[in-house]
Design an enzyme around this catalytic site. Structure first.
Site, mmCIF file in Angstrom:
data_model
loop_
_atom_site.group_PDB
_atom_site.id
_atom_site.type_symbol
_atom_site.label_atom_id
_atom_site.label_comp_id
_atom_site.label_asym_id
_atom_site.label_seq_id
_atom_site.Cartn_x
_atom_site.Cartn_y
_atom_site.Cartn_z
ATOM 1 C CG ASP A 107 -8.359 -4.272 -3.115
ATOM 2 O OD1 ASP A 107 -7.556 -3.381 -3.421
ATOM 3 O OD2 ASP A 107 -9.591 -4.096 -3.079
ATOM 4 C CG HIS A 109 -2.061 0.937 1.090
ATOM 5 N ND1 HIS A 109 -1.950 2.297 1.328
ATOM 6 C CD2 HIS A 109 -3.318 0.721 0.662
ATOM 7 C CE1 HIS A 109 -3.124 2.852 1.084
ATOM 8 N NE2 HIS A 109 -3.977 1.929 0.673
#
Ligand code: SDX
Length: 392
Positions: free
Chosen positions: A328, A271
């Protein structure tokens, strides 16, 4: 106006705006909407309440929430000609491409969404899209599966009606399942906003030219589709399926993910901001266990995901780069357990992110932000005179 121009690829260290909507602390793994923690909101609020909070800045009273929902329901229809656009798509079309087109097409039937120079016009455009978007989401899925398109029932809650529009079979009454309602409500809350991510920045910069709300959202849907962004939730399931087909050999995929020659990345990991666990991934991982066991669904993919996570968290390459599971990684496992097809996972992400995109677009317009127009460092040819084609 002159001055030094520094290039910052992907804007890793560039702030695009001041915002009072969402707070992230990447080191500590903190996520708050208007100061409220995601953990408390996911547990105690419902999706429409969180949408109101993000857009208007305060948790609504019961009367405010009821009024908001009834204003949204007034617009929970779309012009029947939208079906002609939907009919034009082949069944093989990816739902994100269909949804981006239909969202943009709404402007043709609702021109008021273009000029939102007053609070009232802004509010009308907002309740319109909150009423119509779930219909586009449901119809996109049903069209692909040859199912009739309907509007569900206005007596239902916002999330309940989305499930009914998505899943009601023409030959049976639809039985609301509270497990599905709670799971979807929580997932949508967890996806609702995430400060200046790729798709939100796209919505902001599109709206900064004073393009309408619906087309700005359509641009955001397109950006979200990419597998490095929201498209990752579909890519995670495809990766886990591949590992399962491969006999569950996670080591081979870890090696691929670390091989600089191989473009393959471990989907659902890493991320830009979180250099610790994504707080949403923590909540979704727990929810995946709960939802699947409540639904009585045994899914070997969940065990593969947990094995892969364990391996990655102990892998030096991943530890050095602070690569942790992101939102996700586990969300697709719940969507699948709920009976949502894989190609619809990113559409569900867009459905959750809708209020966040709206809130960021509204903040940008209310603050009269200037049109987005970055600079560049030119590295091309210096002046050269035109050469006639006979001399080239
Ligand atoms: C979302 O921004 C948001 O907030 C997004 C989001 C939201 O709510 O809006 O949180 C939603 O998009 C989550 C992310 C979903 N995407 C994926 O899961 C795709 C896989 N992840 C990566 O592609 C990547 O981690 C990104 C895109 C998420 C972040 O990329 P960055 O910040 O540009 O980091 P990078 O590509 O520069 O990587 C840094 C290093 C590199 O290695 P080195 O060159 O330093 O040796 O880490 C490596 C990368 O190769 N790396 C990975 C990896 N992610 C980063 N290596 C293997 N697998 C990965 N997943």
């Amino acid at each position: 106006t002159g001055g030094v121009i520094t290039i910052d690829p992907g804007y890793k260290n560039t702030g695009s705006c001041e915002s009072a909507i969402t707070f992230l602390d990447g080191e500590k793994g903190i996520l708050r909407y208007r100061g409220y923690s995601i953990e408390e909101l996911a547990e105690k609020a419902d999706f429409l309440e969180v949408a109101y909070l993000l857009i208007f800045g305060e948790l609504p009273t019961q009367d405010e929430l009821d009024q908001f929902h009834s204003d949204i329901k007034k617009h929970a229809v779309v012009d029947d000609d939208i079906k002609k656009i939907l009919d034009a798509f082949p069944k093989s079309a990816h739902p994100m491409g269909v949804l981006a087109s239909l969202t943009s097409a709404l402007t043709a039937f609702n021109p008021t969404s273009v000029d939102v120079n007053s609070e009232e016009e802004m509010y009308n455009a907002i309740v319109r899209i909150l009423g119509k978007f779930p219909i586009l989401v449901a119809w996109t899925m049903r069209k692909k599966h040859g199912m009739p398109l309907d509007y569900g029932s206005s007596s239902l809650g916002y999330v309940e009606n989305i499930l009914q529009m998505m899943f009601k079979r023409p030959d049976q009454d639809y039985e609301q399942n509270p497990i599905l309602v709670n799971a979807l409500d929580k997932l949508l809350i967890l996806h609702a906003d995430h400060e200046q991510n790729c798709s939100t920045s796209t919505v902001r910069i599109t709206g900064s030219s004073h393009a309408g709300l619906f087309v700005s959202l359509s641009a955001g849907i397109s950006a979200l589709w990419g597998p490095l962004h929201g498209g990752a939730n579909q890519a995670v399931l495809e990766m886990l399926e591949a590992i399962k087909e491969d006999g569950g050999d996670t080591k081979k995929y870890m090696a691929k993910a670390k091989d600089k020659e191989d473009p393959f990345r471990l989907m659902g990991f890493g991320h830009r901001v979180y250099k610790n666990f994504d707080p949403r991934a923590k909540i979704i991982k727990v929810a995946a266990d709960e939802v699947l066991s409540d639904l009585g669904v045994e899914d070997p993919i969940l065990d593969i995901a947990k094995g892969l996570e364990k391996e990655a968290l102990e892998d030096q390459y991943f530890v050095d780069r602070k690569l942790y599971p992101n939102v996700d990684f586990y969300s697709g496992i719940i969507y699948r357990g709920m009976g949502i097809p894989t190609e619809m996972f990113t559409v569900m992400f867009a459905l959750g992110r809708l209020p966040g995109w709206i809130s960021q677009w509204r903040e940008m317009r209310m603050r009269k932000e200037p049109i987005g127009r970055p600079r560049q460092l030119y590295t091309g040819e210096t002046y050269r005179p035109f050469k006639d084609i006979s001399n080239r």
